[in-house]
Design a protein around this motif. Structure first.
Motif, short mmCIF file in Angstrom:
data_model
loop_
_atom_site.label_atom_id
_atom_site.label_comp_id
_atom_site.label_asym_id
_atom_site.label_seq_id
_atom_site.Cartn_x
_atom_site.Cartn_y
_atom_site.Cartn_z
N LYS A 191 0.83 -1.21 0.00
CA LYS A 191 0.00 0.00 0.00
C LYS A 191 0.87 1.26 0.00
CE LYS A 191 -2.77 2.23 3.38
NZ LYS A 191 -3.63 2.10 4.56
N LYS A 192 1.91 1.28 0.82
CA LYS A 192 2.81 2.44 0.88
C LYS A 192 3.48 2.68 -0.47
CE LYS A 192 3.75 2.14 5.81
NZ LYS A 192 4.72 1.87 6.86
N HIS A 193 3.92 1.60 -1.11
CA HIS A 193 4.56 1.75 -2.43
C HIS A 193 3.56 2.22 -3.48
CE1 HIS A 193 8.46 0.45 -1.17
NE2 HIS A 193 8.10 -0.79 -0.92
N PHE A 194 2.32 1.72 -3.40
CA PHE A 194 1.30 2.21 -4.33
C PHE A 194 1.03 3.69 -4.10
CE2 PHE A 194 -0.78 -2.06 -5.47
CZ PHE A 194 -0.34 -1.99 -6.79
N ILE A 195 1.01 4.13 -2.86
CA ILE A 195 0.81 5.56 -2.57
C ILE A 195 1.93 6.38 -3.21
CG2 ILE A 195 0.85 7.29 -0.71
CD1 ILE A 195 -0.71 5.19 1.00
N SER A 196 3.17 5.89 -3.12
CA SER A 196 4.29 6.58 -3.77
C SER A 196 4.14 6.57 -5.29
CB SER A 196 5.62 5.93 -3.37
OG SER A 196 5.85 6.08 -2.00
N ALA A 197 3.68 5.45 -5.82
CA ALA A 197 3.47 5.37 -7.28
C ALA A 197 2.40 6.37 -7.71
CB ALA A 197 3.08 3.95 -7.68
N ILE A 198 1.31 6.43 -6.95
CA ILE A 198 0.22 7.36 -7.27
C ILE A 198 0.69 8.80 -7.18
CG2 ILE A 198 -2.04 8.22 -6.48
CD1 ILE A 198 -2.59 5.26 -5.59
N SER A 199 1.58 9.10 -6.22
CA SER A 199 2.08 10.48 -6.10
C SER A 199 2.91 10.87 -7.33
CB SER A 199 2.90 10.65 -4.82
OG SER A 199 4.15 10.02 -4.93
N ASN A 200 3.48 9.89 -8.01
CA ASN A 200 4.25 10.17 -9.22
C ASN A 200 3.41 10.05 -10.49
OD1 ASN A 200 7.23 10.62 -8.58
ND2 ASN A 200 6.67 8.91 -7.25
N ASN A 201 2.25 9.42 -10.37
CA ASN A 201 1.32 9.32 -11.50
C ASN A 201 -0.10 9.34 -10.94
OD1 ASN A 201 -0.18 8.79 -13.76
ND2 ASN A 201 0.69 6.78 -14.15
N PRO A 202 -0.65 10.55 -10.73
CA PRO A 202 -1.98 10.66 -10.14
C PRO A 202 -3.09 10.02 -10.99
CG PRO A 202 -0.85 12.78 -10.12
CD PRO A 202 -0.01 11.85 -10.93
N ASN A 203 -2.80 9.74 -12.25
CA ASN A 203 -3.79 9.12 -13.13
C ASN A 203 -3.71 7.60 -13.13
OD1 ASN A 203 -4.75 11.66 -14.02
ND2 ASN A 203 -3.03 11.80 -15.43
N MET A 204 -2.93 7.05 -12.23
CA MET A 204 -2.73 5.61 -12.17
C MET A 204 -4.06 4.91 -11.89
SD MET A 204 -0.24 3.56 -9.56
CE MET A 204 -0.05 1.80 -9.66
N VAL A 205 -4.31 3.85 -12.63
CA VAL A 205 -5.51 3.04 -12.41
C VAL A 205 -5.11 1.57 -12.38
CG1 VAL A 205 -7.13 4.67 -13.45
CG2 VAL A 205 -6.02 2.96 -14.89
N ALA A 206 -5.92 0.77 -11.71
CA ALA A 206 -5.69 -0.68 -11.66
C ALA A 206 -6.05 -1.28 -13.01
CB ALA A 206 -6.52 -1.30 -10.56
N ASP A 207 -5.31 -2.29 -13.39
CA ASP A 207 -5.61 -3.02 -14.63
C ASP A 207 -6.33 -4.31 -14.26
OD1 ASP A 207 -5.70 -4.42 -16.98
OD2 ASP A 207 -3.61 -4.06 -17.52
N PRO A 208 -7.66 -4.34 -14.45
CA PRO A 208 -8.42 -5.52 -14.02
C PRO A 208 -8.10 -6.78 -14.83
CG PRO A 208 -9.82 -4.00 -15.24
CD PRO A 208 -8.50 -3.32 -15.06
N LEU A 209 -7.47 -6.61 -15.98
CA LEU A 209 -7.16 -7.77 -16.81
C LEU A 209 -5.86 -8.46 -16.41
CD1 LEU A 209 -8.18 -6.38 -20.31
CD2 LEU A 209 -9.52 -7.81 -18.75
N THR A 210 -4.92 -7.70 -15.85
CA THR A 210 -3.62 -8.29 -15.54
C THR A 210 -3.29 -8.28 -14.05
OG1 THR A 210 -2.47 -6.20 -15.95
CG2 THR A 210 -2.67 -7.72 -17.81
N TRP A 211 -4.00 -7.50 -13.27
CA TRP A 211 -3.72 -7.44 -11.83
C TRP A 211 -4.61 -8.44 -11.11
CZ3 TRP A 211 -3.09 -1.79 -9.76
CH2 TRP A 211 -2.11 -1.13 -10.49
N SER A 212 -4.02 -9.14 -10.17
CA SER A 212 -4.79 -10.10 -9.38
C SER A 212 -5.75 -9.34 -8.46
CB SER A 212 -3.84 -10.95 -8.52
OG SER A 212 -3.30 -10.16 -7.47
N PRO A 213 -6.79 -10.02 -7.99
CA PRO A 213 -7.71 -9.38 -7.04
C PRO A 213 -6.99 -8.86 -5.79
CG PRO A 213 -8.68 -11.40 -7.87
CD PRO A 213 -7.27 -11.35 -8.38
N LYS A 214 -5.98 -9.59 -5.34
CA LYS A 214 -5.22 -9.17 -4.16
C LYS A 214 -4.51 -7.85 -4.42
CE LYS A 214 -1.75 -11.21 -1.06
NZ LYS A 214 -0.91 -12.40 -0.87
N ILE A 215 -3.87 -7.73 -5.58
CA ILE A 215 -3.17 -6.49 -5.93
C ILE A 215 -4.17 -5.35 -6.08
CG2 ILE A 215 -1.84 -5.33 -7.75
CD1 ILE A 215 -0.32 -7.99 -8.15
N ARG A 216 -5.29 -5.62 -6.74
CA ARG A 216 -6.31 -4.56 -6.92
C ARG A 216 -6.86 -4.10 -5.58
NH1 ARG A 216 -8.27 -8.08 -10.99
NH2 ARG A 216 -10.20 -8.36 -9.79
#
Length: 160
Positions: free
Chosen positions: A109-134
């Motif tokens: 979660k912390k790393h995703f927050i950092s990723a989002i801070s560098n790309n505020p338009n980041m979205v989950a990819d429902p086709l390639t991301w596992s339910p756990k990652i999403r």
């Protein structure tokens, strides 16, 4: 009156079995291609661009070498050789995937927050991301939104 005919149960079972076989064959071909693409040598960072290093770390992750992927991504972030926001985003996103693969959801979660801070338009990819990652990504998005709301409330409170 128009009637729709979808075939008998027997025909539907044959169709379902055929689809399962086709999907299985497709997945097998994809895995063979992925294994050949992600066959990598031990990482060497000298003379490599940041993007090359990120691609190498992603290849490690794709090959199931989670520890190597995490180690290289952490090295990329810690060296910070003029990383672009996009490179930081990719490195932090990969670190989130690695943390989640190691069942460290809070770090993911912390790393995703950092990723989002560098790309505020980041979205989950429902086709390639596992339910756990999403799920962890959604938790990070909620945290980012909560922080934004607190910041807005603080700004309004300081103006009053």
């Amino acid at each position: 009156m128009i009637k729709h005919h979808f075939g008998s149960v027997k025909n539907n079972s044959i169709w379902a079995c055929s689809m399962q076989a086709l999907i299985g064959l497709t997945l097998s071909i994809c895995l063979i291609q992925i294994e050949s693409v992600f066959a990598v040598e031990p990482f060497e960072t000298n003379g490599k661009s940041n993007n090359d290093l990120i691609v190498r770390a992603q290849q490690y992750y794709g090959a199931g070498k989670i520890d190597d992927a995490e180690h290289l991504a952490l090295k990329i972030i810690s060296d910070d050789n003029d990383l672009t926001r996009y490179e930081k985003y990719n490195a932090f996103r990969l670190l989130a995937f690695c943390a989640i693969a190691a069942d460290n959801l809070e770090m993911g979660k912390k790393h995703f927050i950092s990723a989002i801070s560098n790309n505020p338009n980041m979205v989950a990819d429902p086709l390639t991301w596992s339910p756990k990652i999403r799920t962890v990504f959604d938790m990070a998005v909620s945290e980012v939104n909560r922080r934004k709301q607190l910041e807005i409330e603080w700004i309004y409170a300081s103006e009053a």
